[in-house]
Write a protein that holds these residues in place. Structure first.
Motif, PDB file in Angstrom:
ATOM      1  N   CYS A  92       0.943  -1.320  -0.161  1.00 43.12           N
ATOM      2  CA  CYS A  92       0.135   0.107   0.269  1.00 43.12           C
ATOM      3  C   CYS A  92       0.715   0.976  -0.349  1.00 43.12           C
ATOM      4  CB  CYS A  92      -0.556   0.238   0.727  1.00 43.12           C
ATOM      5  SG  CYS A  92      -2.130  -1.076   1.196  1.00 43.12           S
ATOM      6  N   ARG A 111       2.085   1.402  -3.647  1.00 38.49           N
ATOM      7  CA  ARG A 111       1.732   1.716  -4.654  1.00 38.49           C
ATOM      8  C   ARG A 111       0.481   3.061  -4.423  1.00 38.49           C
ATOM      9  NH1 ARG A 111       0.077  -4.229  -6.519  1.00 38.49           N
ATOM     10  NH2 ARG A 111       2.758  -5.159  -7.074  1.00 38.49           N
ATOM     11  N   GLY A 112       0.139   3.617  -3.336  1.00 37.74           N
ATOM     12  CA  GLY A 112      -0.579   3.846  -2.506  1.00 37.74           C
ATOM     13  C   GLY A 112      -0.494   5.314  -3.631  1.00 37.74           C
ATOM     14  N   HIS A 113      -1.027   6.044  -4.010  1.00 43.46           N
ATOM     15  CA  HIS A 113      -0.716   8.077  -4.347  1.00 43.46           C
ATOM     16  C   HIS A 113      -1.936   8.357  -3.642  1.00 43.46           C
ATOM     17  CE1 HIS A 113       0.400   6.441  -7.971  1.00 43.46           C
ATOM     18  NE2 HIS A 113       0.188   5.206  -7.829  1.00 43.46           N
ATOM     19  N   ASN A 114      -2.715   8.593  -3.408  1.00 51.47           N
ATOM     20  CA  ASN A 114      -3.800   8.971  -1.961  1.00 51.47           C
ATOM     21  C   ASN A 114      -3.461   8.962  -0.241  1.00 51.47           C
ATOM     22  OD1 ASN A 114      -6.183   9.569  -0.022  1.00 51.47           O
ATOM     23  ND2 ASN A 114      -7.578   8.229  -1.502  1.00 51.47           N
ATOM     24  N   LEU A 150      -2.053   6.222   1.821  1.00 56.55           N
ATOM     25  CA  LEU A 150      -0.370   6.284   2.540  1.00 56.55           C
ATOM     26  C   LEU A 150      -0.810   5.382   4.266  1.00 56.55           C
ATOM     27  CD1 LEU A 150       1.136   8.527   0.180  1.00 56.55           C
ATOM     28  CD2 LEU A 150       1.325   5.851   0.606  1.00 56.55           C
ATOM     29  N   GLN A 202     -10.363   2.647  -3.747  1.00 55.82           N
ATOM     30  CA  GLN A 202     -10.831   4.151  -3.281  1.00 55.82           C
ATOM     31  C   GLN A 202     -11.374   4.066  -4.881  1.00 55.82           C
ATOM     32  OE1 GLN A 202      -9.444   5.548  -0.992  1.00 55.82           O
ATOM     33  NE2 GLN A 202      -8.504   3.182  -0.725  1.00 55.82           N
TER      34      GLN A 202
END
Length: 166
Positions: A106, A109-112, A116, A163
């Motif tokens: 997470c 790869r997370g952008h939010n 994060l 998401q």
């Protein structure tokens, strides 16, 4: 830190055996010796305690160290090895590694920012429990298991949920 360094030097240098570090080292030494006797399945909870007390009676450990070490080995992984063998220790390691890898995934790869933050919080729970387990047995009690599982489930469920498009 100074006390830790001093106690370690005393334990390995002069054999001075007073202090919490030397007590833990003696418990670990005795527990590891027991593990080597039954490496696959371990001794079990009751037999482990009996063997530690027996080591105290035979003079292999001081009676104080034997009684302190009779409930657990003061190290999560060593405790699993001596009581449940390699099979039990493998299960314990999986309990740590699966959430750790999911939270790391997470994070990578997370952008939010919410994902994060949740993944970092979950990873923190895993790492803190693992570090605490180096000197204690946090998952050896019901409350420790419940706290670990609860926070892993909460942070994991929120971080891994699908998401919505922004």
């Amino acid at each position: 830190i100074t006390q830790f360094v001093t106690e370690v030097k005393d334990y390995f240098g002069s054999g001075h055996l007073e202090g919490s570090i030397s007590i833990r080292f003696d418990i670990w030494r005795a527990a590891f010796a027991l593990f080597l006797e039954k490496p696959l399945l371990g001794w079990g909870e009751v037999a482990y305690g009996e063997q530690m007390l027996k080591a105290g009676e035979q003079g292999l450990l001081s009676p104080l160290v034997a009684s302190l070490g009779s409930s657990h080995a003061h190290n999560q992984i060593l405790d699993a090895l001596v009581k449940r063998g390699v099979i039990g220790a493998t299960v314990l390691i999986v309990v740590y590694l699966v959430p750790m890898f999911l939270f790391l995934r997470c994070l990578l790869r997370g952008h939010n920012v919410d994902v994060l933050t949740l993944a970092a919080a979950g990873l923190t729970i895993v790492v803190i429990t693992l570090i605490y387990g180096l000197a204690h047995n946090p998952l050896g009690s019901h409350s420790g298991v419940v706290m670990y599982a609860f926070w892993i489930a909460i942070f994991g469920g929120l971080a891994l949920r699908p998401q919505e498009a922004d």
